[in-house]
Design a protein around this motif. Structure first.
Motif, mmCIF file in Angstrom:
data_model
loop_
_atom_site.group_PDB
_atom_site.id
_atom_site.type_symbol
_atom_site.label_atom_id
_atom_site.label_comp_id
_atom_site.label_asym_id
_atom_site.label_seq_id
_atom_site.Cartn_x
_atom_site.Cartn_y
_atom_site.Cartn_z
ATOM 1 N N ARG A 50 0.827 -1.212 0.000
ATOM 2 C CA ARG A 50 0.000 0.000 0.000
ATOM 3 C C ARG A 50 0.859 1.259 0.000
ATOM 4 N NH1 ARG A 50 -0.641 4.540 3.881
ATOM 5 N NH2 ARG A 50 -2.772 5.342 3.605
ATOM 6 N N VAL A 51 0.478 2.245 -0.787
ATOM 7 C CA VAL A 51 1.146 3.549 -0.827
ATOM 8 C C VAL A 51 0.100 4.617 -0.542
ATOM 9 C CG1 VAL A 51 2.396 5.220 -2.250
ATOM 10 C CG2 VAL A 51 2.892 2.773 -2.462
ATOM 11 N N GLY A 52 0.429 5.541 0.344
ATOM 12 C CA GLY A 52 -0.489 6.620 0.683
ATOM 13 C C GLY A 52 -0.275 7.851 -0.169
ATOM 14 N N ASP A 53 -0.689 8.982 0.360
ATOM 15 C CA ASP A 53 -0.675 10.219 -0.417
ATOM 16 C C ASP A 53 0.664 10.929 -0.434
ATOM 17 O OD1 ASP A 53 -1.325 10.673 2.434
ATOM 18 O OD2 ASP A 53 -1.315 12.778 1.864
ATOM 19 N N TRP A 66 -5.359 10.536 6.583
ATOM 20 C CA TRP A 66 -5.803 9.289 5.980
ATOM 21 C C TRP A 66 -5.575 9.397 4.475
ATOM 22 C CZ3 TRP A 66 -10.697 6.556 8.181
ATOM 23 C CH2 TRP A 66 -10.791 5.265 7.651
ATOM 24 N N GLY A 67 -4.485 8.809 4.006
ATOM 25 C CA GLY A 67 -3.982 9.047 2.665
ATOM 26 C C GLY A 67 -4.936 8.756 1.536
ATOM 27 N N GLU A 68 -5.766 7.718 1.690
ATOM 28 C CA GLU A 68 -6.682 7.371 0.610
ATOM 29 C C GLU A 68 -7.597 8.539 0.254
ATOM 30 O OE1 GLU A 68 -4.856 3.643 1.606
ATOM 31 O OE2 GLU A 68 -5.570 5.298 2.848
ATOM 32 N N PHE A 69 -7.983 9.324 1.255
ATOM 33 C CA PHE A 69 -8.875 10.451 0.999
ATOM 34 C C PHE A 69 -8.125 11.635 0.396
ATOM 35 C CE2 PHE A 69 -11.027 7.819 4.055
ATOM 36 C CZ PHE A 69 -12.336 7.823 3.602
ATOM 37 N N TYR A 70 -6.864 11.794 0.764
ATOM 38 C CA TYR A 70 -6.055 12.856 0.178
ATOM 39 C C TYR A 70 -5.771 12.540 -1.293
ATOM 40 C CZ TYR A 70 -5.181 15.023 4.733
ATOM 41 O OH TYR A 70 -5.322 15.672 5.941
ATOM 42 N N ILE A 71 -5.634 11.262 -1.605
ATOM 43 C CA ILE A 71 -5.430 10.873 -2.999
ATOM 44 C C ILE A 71 -6.703 11.127 -3.806
ATOM 45 C CG2 ILE A 71 -5.006 8.933 -4.557
ATOM 46 C CD1 ILE A 71 -3.288 7.692 -2.287
ATOM 47 N N ARG A 72 -7.837 10.716 -3.267
ATOM 48 C CA ARG A 72 -9.103 10.832 -3.995
ATOM 49 C C ARG A 72 -9.517 12.277 -4.224
ATOM 50 N NH1 ARG A 72 -12.779 7.195 -0.307
ATOM 51 N NH2 ARG A 72 -14.449 8.053 -1.628
ATOM 52 N N THR A 73 -9.131 13.159 -3.311
ATOM 53 C CA THR A 73 -9.465 14.578 -3.485
ATOM 54 C C THR A 73 -8.339 15.366 -4.139
ATOM 55 O OG1 THR A 73 -8.646 15.081 -1.254
ATOM 56 C CG2 THR A 73 -11.004 14.603 -1.484
ATOM 57 N N VAL A 74 -7.190 14.712 -4.391
ATOM 58 C CA VAL A 74 -5.987 15.394 -4.870
ATOM 59 C C VAL A 74 -5.797 16.653 -4.018
ATOM 60 C CG1 VAL A 74 -4.689 15.947 -6.950
ATOM 61 C CG2 VAL A 74 -6.796 14.652 -7.146
ATOM 62 N N ALA A 75 -5.745 16.440 -2.712
ATOM 63 C CA ALA A 75 -5.915 17.506 -1.727
ATOM 64 C C ALA A 75 -4.920 18.647 -1.857
ATOM 65 C CB ALA A 75 -5.849 16.905 -0.315
ATOM 66 N N ALA A 76 -3.644 18.330 -1.937
ATOM 67 C CA ALA A 76 -2.637 19.396 -1.973
ATOM 68 C C ALA A 76 -2.780 20.253 -3.226
ATOM 69 C CB ALA A 76 -1.237 18.792 -1.888
#
Length: 347
Positions: A224-227, A248-258
């Motif tokens: 597994r790799v996080g954000d 919680w990295g999965e959510f940062y990935i899904r929202t492309v947060a940064a």
């Protein structure tokens, strides 16, 4: 032009250059999550001391006129070397009993970036991410290939035992016991998703940079790799904004947060505290995730929202004094009216 007039013109240009010089700023985090006030006084003192040292070492680079990326990597290296943080030396264990690390860096003025994922022997993954950015034609390298590149670049490699700490070992044993007792799956246990270090910096030339490093998630499986190493998710910088996330990295990935935060700042002209809070305290919690972030704009404005019990965070600017905070009731420079608060359900 006569010599006297030329002197006046050159002097005026020099004054103008000095007038437009940017005051350097450095902001760091050491992870957000379940940070209770029952932390031992000794550990809290050690954490605050490490954060202060990271700020001082990074800011020394800025005061010397070095670029923002130098401050970012200097600060993060300090935190990677300290076992109190889930990065480098203090990285958590995977389900298979390994320490598996990810990191990324990005320069805002050029949009240059580098990242690594799934490395096991790299003492300071943030330095390898920078080497990928500066000395390879690629953006992301993973696993054995990343470590082969590290060896070519003279990046320090260590025996995997270097990363083993008793605290992380005990956390892993507890997680394995929960697995055997069929406790809730890790995806339902948010306490396992936190632990990252990061930095954002603004240098005297007005350039921004961001970096993030992590040991990942306790008891994670299947590579597994996080954000953190994903450009745009946990790490991003452009000419007007720099962000490093933790959560919680999965959510940062899904929202492309940064990236989303920086687009709000650079394209919609939103103040950086509002843009960051909208993503961290509204969008991510609305999907079921949580965490925090640090952000910095080209004018030196800071944001560091989080919706957890606490976030290790610090900043240093014109006063040259390192400021460190941990808990949610400690002041920070982004506290002001008009910033969206975290939903109460995630507090």
């Amino acid at each position: 032009m006569k010599p006297f007039r030329l002197l006046i013109a050159l002097t005026a240009l020099g004054i103008a250059a000095m007038t437009h010089a940017t005051t350097p700023v450095l902001v760091i985090h050491g992870g957000a999550g379940v940070i209770k006030r029952d932390m031992s006084p000794a550990k809290e003192k050690a954490v605050r001391a490490a954060m202060s040292k990271a700020l001082q070492d990074g800011y020394a680079q800025l005061k010397a006129g070095k670029p923002a990326i130098d401050a970012v990597t200097a600060a993060i290296t300090v935190l990677e070397d300290d076992p109190n943080f889930n990065a480098g030396r203090g990285s958590v264990f995977t389900h298979d009993g390994k320490n598996e690390m990810d990191a990324a860096v990005m320069e805002g003025d050029s949009l240059s970036a580098g990242s690594v994922a799934g490395v096991h022997r790299v003492k300071n993954p943030i330095l390898l991410a920078r080497a990928v950015m500066e000395h390879s034609p690629h953006v992301m390298l993973i696993g054995d290939g990343a470590e082969a590149f590290a060896k070519e670049q003279g990046i320090t490699l260590v025996d995997p035992s270097y990363f083993r700490t008793d605290e992380r070992w005990q956390q892993w044993q507890k997680a394995l016991k929960e697995d055997n007792e069929k406790k809730p799956h890790a995806n339902q246990d948010t306490t396992k998703h936190f632990g990252t270090v990061g930095a954002v910096a603004l240098d005297s030339a007005g350039h921004l940079a961001a970096g993030t490093s992590t040991g990942g998630m306790t008891d994670k499986r299947w590579g597994r790799v996080g954000d953190s190493p994903i450009i745009g998710a946990g790490t991003y910088a452009n000419a007007k904004c720099a962000v490093s996330g933790t959560g919680w990295g999965e959510f940062y990935i899904r929202t492309v947060a940064a990236h989303e935060i920086c687009m709000k700042v650079s394209m919609l002209d939103e103040p950086v505290p509002r843009a960051t809070a909208e993503v961290i305290n509204q969008e991510i919690p609305s999907m079921g995730g949580n965490g925090g972030a640090i952000a910095l704009d080209a004018d030196g404005n800071i944001a560091m929202p989080f919706n957890t019990d606490g976030m290790f965070r610090g900043w240093i600017g014109a006063d040259g004094v390192p400021h460190v905070a941990i808990y949610d009731d400690e002041p920070d420079p982004s506290n002001h009216l008009g910033v969206p608060a975290a939903p109460s359900s995630t507090q």
